[in-house]
Scaffold this motif. Structure first.
Motif, PDB file in Angstrom:
ATOM      1  N   SER C  11      -0.623 -10.747   3.850  1.00 41.89           N
ATOM      2  CA  SER C  11      -1.322 -11.465   2.787  1.00 41.89           C
ATOM      3  C   SER C  11      -2.392 -10.548   2.200  1.00 41.89           C
ATOM      4  CB  SER C  11      -1.998 -12.714   3.366  1.00 41.89           C
ATOM      5  OG  SER C  11      -1.038 -13.546   3.962  1.00 41.89           O
ATOM      6  N   HIS C  12      -2.869 -10.889   1.011  1.00 46.19           N
ATOM      7  CA  HIS C  12      -3.820 -10.002   0.322  1.00 46.19           C
ATOM      8  C   HIS C  12      -5.008 -10.739  -0.308  1.00 46.19           C
ATOM      9  CE1 HIS C  12      -0.978 -10.461  -3.382  1.00 46.19           C
ATOM     10  NE2 HIS C  12      -1.949 -11.332  -3.450  1.00 46.19           N
ATOM     11  N   VAL C  13      -5.304 -11.917   0.216  1.00 44.40           N
ATOM     12  CA  VAL C  13      -6.385 -12.764  -0.324  1.00 44.40           C
ATOM     13  C   VAL C  13      -7.671 -11.960  -0.608  1.00 44.40           C
ATOM     14  CG1 VAL C  13      -7.794 -14.795   0.167  1.00 44.40           C
ATOM     15  CG2 VAL C  13      -5.468 -14.642   1.076  1.00 44.40           C
ATOM     16  N   ASP C  58       0.368  -8.123  -9.875  1.00 49.37           N
ATOM     17  CA  ASP C  58      -0.898  -8.027 -10.598  1.00 49.37           C
ATOM     18  C   ASP C  58      -1.478  -9.432 -10.797  1.00 49.37           C
ATOM     19  OD1 ASP C  58      -2.707  -6.319 -12.403  1.00 49.37           O
ATOM     20  OD2 ASP C  58      -2.111  -7.934 -13.749  1.00 49.37           O
ATOM     21  N   HIS C  59      -2.805  -9.518 -10.715  1.00 50.50           N
ATOM     22  CA  HIS C  59      -3.495 -10.805 -10.889  1.00 50.50           C
ATOM     23  C   HIS C  59      -4.343 -10.790 -12.157  1.00 50.50           C
ATOM     24  CE1 HIS C  59      -2.538 -10.607  -6.613  1.00 50.50           C
ATOM     25  NE2 HIS C  59      -2.739 -11.881  -6.500  1.00 50.50           N
ATOM     26  N   GLY C  60      -3.824 -10.152 -13.206  1.00 51.06           N
ATOM     27  CA  GLY C  60      -4.581 -10.159 -14.453  1.00 51.06           C
ATOM     28  C   GLY C  60      -5.566  -9.014 -14.551  1.00 51.06           C
ATOM     29  N   ASP C 124      -4.803  -3.864  -8.212  1.00 54.12           N
ATOM     30  CA  ASP C 124      -5.874  -4.799  -7.859  1.00 54.12           C
ATOM     31  C   ASP C 124      -5.911  -5.056  -6.355  1.00 54.12           C
ATOM     32  OD1 ASP C 124      -4.001  -6.856  -7.353  1.00 54.12           O
ATOM     33  OD2 ASP C 124      -4.338  -7.836  -9.284  1.00 54.12           O
ATOM     34  N   HIS C 125      -6.575  -6.108  -5.950  1.00 59.18           N
ATOM     35  CA  HIS C 125      -6.752  -6.396  -4.516  1.00 59.18           C
ATOM     36  C   HIS C 125      -5.415  -6.544  -3.791  1.00 59.18           C
ATOM     37  CE1 HIS C 125      -6.350 -10.442  -6.321  1.00 59.18           C
ATOM     38  NE2 HIS C 125      -5.769 -10.738  -5.178  1.00 59.18           N
ATOM     39  N   ALA C 126      -4.372  -6.874  -4.525  1.00 60.48           N
ATOM     40  CA  ALA C 126      -3.063  -7.082  -3.889  1.00 60.48           C
ATOM     41  C   ALA C 126      -2.522  -5.789  -3.311  1.00 60.48           C
ATOM     42  CB  ALA C 126      -2.073  -7.648  -4.911  1.00 60.48           C
ATOM     43  N   VAL C 239       4.677 -18.227  -4.171  1.00 61.33           N
ATOM     44  CA  VAL C 239       5.837 -17.463  -4.664  1.00 61.33           C
ATOM     45  C   VAL C 239       5.617 -15.955  -4.539  1.00 61.33           C
ATOM     46  CG1 VAL C 239       6.874 -19.150  -6.225  1.00 61.33           C
ATOM     47  CG2 VAL C 239       5.041 -17.662  -7.057  1.00 61.33           C
ATOM     48  N   GLU C 240       4.406 -15.564  -4.187  1.00 61.18           N
ATOM     49  CA  GLU C 240       4.190 -14.141  -3.916  1.00 61.18           C
ATOM     50  C   GLU C 240       5.087 -13.633  -2.789  1.00 61.18           C
ATOM     51  OE1 GLU C 240      -0.483 -13.523  -5.277  1.00 61.18           O
ATOM     52  OE2 GLU C 240      -0.005 -13.809  -3.164  1.00 61.18           O
ATOM     53  N   VAL C 241       5.688 -14.530  -2.050  1.00 59.75           N
ATOM     54  CA  VAL C 241       6.661 -14.118  -1.031  1.00 59.75           C
ATOM     55  C   VAL C 241       7.805 -13.322  -1.672  1.00 59.75           C
ATOM     56  CG1 VAL C 241       8.094 -16.210  -1.081  1.00 59.75           C
ATOM     57  CG2 VAL C 241       7.858 -14.914   1.065  1.00 59.75           C
TER      58      VAL C 241
ATOM     59  N   ILE D  80      -4.393 -19.808 -13.659  1.00 57.53           N
ATOM     60  CA  ILE D  80      -5.422 -19.721 -12.620  1.00 57.53           C
ATOM     61  C   ILE D  80      -5.863 -18.286 -12.351  1.00 57.53           C
ATOM     62  CG2 ILE D  80      -3.815 -19.636 -10.672  1.00 57.53           C
ATOM     63  CD1 ILE D  80      -7.169 -21.593 -10.825  1.00 57.53           C
ATOM     64  N   TYR D  81      -4.960 -17.304 -12.485  1.00 58.89           N
ATOM     65  CA  TYR D  81      -5.363 -15.927 -12.200  1.00 58.89           C
ATOM     66  C   TYR D  81      -6.414 -15.459 -13.200  1.00 58.89           C
ATOM     67  CZ  TYR D  81      -1.521 -15.255  -8.821  1.00 58.89           C
ATOM     68  OH  TYR D  81      -0.677 -15.331  -7.747  1.00 58.89           O
ATOM     69  N   TYR D  82      -6.271 -15.889 -14.455  1.00 57.44           N
ATOM     70  CA  TYR D  82      -7.276 -15.530 -15.455  1.00 57.44           C
ATOM     71  C   TYR D  82      -8.504 -16.423 -15.330  1.00 57.44           C
ATOM     72  CZ  TYR D  82      -3.157 -13.148 -17.231  1.00 57.44           C
ATOM     73  OH  TYR D  82      -2.050 -12.373 -17.323  1.00 57.44           O
TER      74      TYR D  82
HETATM   75 FE   LIG Z   1      -2.308 -12.981  -4.695  1.00 54.43          FE
END
Ligand SMILES: [Fe+3]
Ligand SMILES: [Fe+3]
Lengths: 280, 137, 280, 137
Positions: C11-13, C58-60, C124-126, C239-241, D80-82
């Protein structure tokens, strides 16, 4: 149900835009090319499309090497042209058909095409010039668009086989669309030309003829060459015929007939071609 | 680079813009991409040295730009679609660029294209152009 | 020939980065999670990878909705982290393995994956947090990377089946790579969690267990659900799985054994999981 | 939108960020994406009205942002990510955001997560949380 009225293919050389701007259509240099469009105008007036699915390629206006998609699909409400670096007049904007874009995008991803979805997308001469040629002197374009950009810039390029499959998958998406639009498919670019390297000025009438002869009746014939072989035969920029191949795929797998062809060497550095096809 | 195309016989006079080229040419192409903006074109004209420095061109790229050598820029990883925007700053079109790369005059380069229109193969038309350059050049 | 030493999943929280920054690893809240990494450190010290193929999302930070790729592949010499909007410290940069990137890119396009090639890519953090967890307290990362970003943001997402196939195609590319690197595959994100909507806080231990039980021995079992069903079972961000599934694919189709597993609820809003797998 | 997922039974309390949402939420998400830059976060704090105007938020989006309504922003197409980057401006983390969306206190939201860690299903843990809010809320 929506109807695919046929397909329109044309070269998109930037200089064509200059000729239109300066009104040179009847000059000896340009006449053999522009004369190929009377039939296009007639056909479009007759089939009256209201949506265009356009396969073209970006020339360094919207995409850069930081993020270069193999297949990009527009999902914008509006598409704008912009200065491409030559300071030429900016072409008219296009209205998007966002619902149809998303329908196609959903269908393509379901069909395992790994597209890049673009809610903003600048369009360059590769999209604008075919429209200026098809609908001269209109105030606003009579069709909404769903644009596809195929990577013809940075190798590896998608194979001709993959481009045909993309088009066929778009056709499946159109078959499942419940709207009642009249859809024209457009493929732009090519035919043989090469701008760069010591072989600049290369043109290949035989290969172009092979492509035009087979595109309607046996498009798979165009997919037997690797990209490398296509560059050898069509020139480094002649690989833009990938857009034509994808567009042909979008006509579907039922028989198709060629109803018009014009071919002229040279326009700028390019073998310029125009074709129309209809469901047989 | 070990892409499948490397196994292919090379195409004379032709430089595929592949991963090697794209990696090598990134800065040059980035500079040319910036020329979509008129203000950047003017900035280049105002102070070419400073503008090239800003994009961290490699020495090979800087040299090719200084010499206006299209083949040099391609050898340094330039892609023609981006380079065309640099050419546009100088009012050069693709036939001028073709002339620069083939070593023929613009008129002879154009004649070579017309010859293909009149039915000659590229090899015939190109051969005649090169012959002419030898005689007149 | 290059050797695939195995795969590491975690996980990458974002909150994990905060805990590392503040040195909270032994706090009761964090200890059950961080304790799962002793074995990871031991294993990495033993298998000594020098390249990592990383599947993440990517998370934006790097991608926006103007151009959203389904599959993006990095081909940069360096990858940088940047402010993700929370003003947290910036993570260390990563060295890219550009030659291997381009080899994989060429192979994937040949295999009909329509990737977006990124010569610049912020990570990013991921990507950063799994590295901070795997190699704590290093000055610089001991591996070069080839990063993949899978779209888990904007539907339609690629199916689990397509993500597994992507990974398998990456494995084929690695099989044809002539370097002698020791390659670790990394999959990040998940497991079940949902940040948005009235169902925020949703976790599903049963589904996570199903995923972890099958990932090594029968990854195809994870590809039977549609994305919609995966969202139902794993949560909107669960769904990141998909990243784990792609990474599992990159291990190849020969037998694989699970050599480590840790699972803990909750870390932030997430069921946090860590796994290691090796060729059997 | 006629995507395949529309044929699927909806997932309670869950809003897929699909084409409809992406089209609807573009401006709001563009604003939130800009918050990767600290200067933009400060500009928002300095003059929220002007900053929102600059990004052409729809009235629905502007209203949801003004009310700090996460569910409202999601209904207006926010992803939500943004949105998390907007939440970050106010020092809110994903558990705060979870609390805002479920109507539970942050402590109760966290307790719901711990309960799942202790072996309760989401339905049990969530049911207990809602029950508690009814009693205390
Ligand atoms: Fe994530
Ligand atoms: Fe072109």
């Amino acid at each position: 149900m929506a109807e695919i009225v046929g397909a329109y293919f044309t070269s998109h050389v930037p200089a064509i835009g200059g000729a239109i701007h300066k009104g040179l259509q009847q000059e000896p240099y340009w006449k053999p090319f522009f004369d190929g469009f009377h039939k296009v105008h007639e056909w479009l007036a007759q089939v009256k499309p209201d949506v265009a699915i356009v396969f073209n390629n970006d020339h360094g206006l919207n995409f850069f090497l930081d993020k270069m998609p193999t297949f990009a699909v527009g999902a914008a409400a509006e598409y704008h042209n912009a200065d491409e670096g030559w300071g030429l007049p900016i072409y008219k904007p296009f209205a998007g058909h966002t619902e149809l874009s998303w329908h196609i995008i959903n269908s393509l991803v379901e069909d395992e095409f790994d597209i890049t979805t673009c809610q903003k997308m600048l369009v360059d001469h590769a999209l604008s010039i075919p429209f200026e040629l098809a609908w001269p002197d209109v105030e606003a374009w009579p069709v909404k668009i769903v644009p596809f950009a195929i990577n013809t810039v940075q190798h590896p390029l998608p194979s001709a086989k993959r481009c045909l499959a993309l088009g066929q998958a778009v056709n499946r998406a159109l078959q499942s669309w419940t709207g009642d639009e009249r859809i024209v498919i457009i493929g732009t670019g090519g035919l043989s030309h090469q701008l760069d390297g010591e072989r600049a000025g290369f043109i290949n009438r035989d290969y172009d003829t092979f492509c035009m002869d087979n595109l309607s009746v046996d498009p798979a014939a165009l997919t037997k060459d690797s990209i490398h072989e296509m560059v050898r035969k069509a020139g480094t920029q002649g690989v833009e015929v990938l857009n034509w191949i994808a567009a042909r795929g979008a006509l579907g797998e039922a028989p198709v007939q060629e109803i018009h062809r014009n071919y002229h060497i040279p326009i700028s550095n390019t073998a310029a071609a125009t074709m129309l096809m209809e469901p047989a | 680079m070990s892409g499948p195309q490397n196994a292919m016989p090379p195409i004379p006079g032709t430089h595929l813009f592949d991963g090697d080229a794209a990696a090598k040419g990134f800065e040059l192409n980035a500079m040319c991409y910036s020329f979509n903006d008129a203000a950047n074109r003017q900035a280049f004209l105002d102070d070419e040295e400073a503008y090239c420095a800003k994009f961290h061109l490699t020495p090979q790229q800087r040299e090719a730009v200084a010499q206006r050598s299209v083949l040099g820029m391609i050898a340094a990883g330039g892609n023609i679609y981006y380079l065309a925007k640099l050419a546009g700053i100088f009012g050069l079109n693709v036939q001028d660029v073709g002339s620069m790369q083939t070593g023929a005059s613009v008129d002879d380069f154009k004649a070579m294209l017309f010859a293909q229109g009149a039915g000659q193969s590229y090899e015939e038309a190109h051969g005649a152009m090169i012959q002419k350059e030898k005689v007149h050049g």
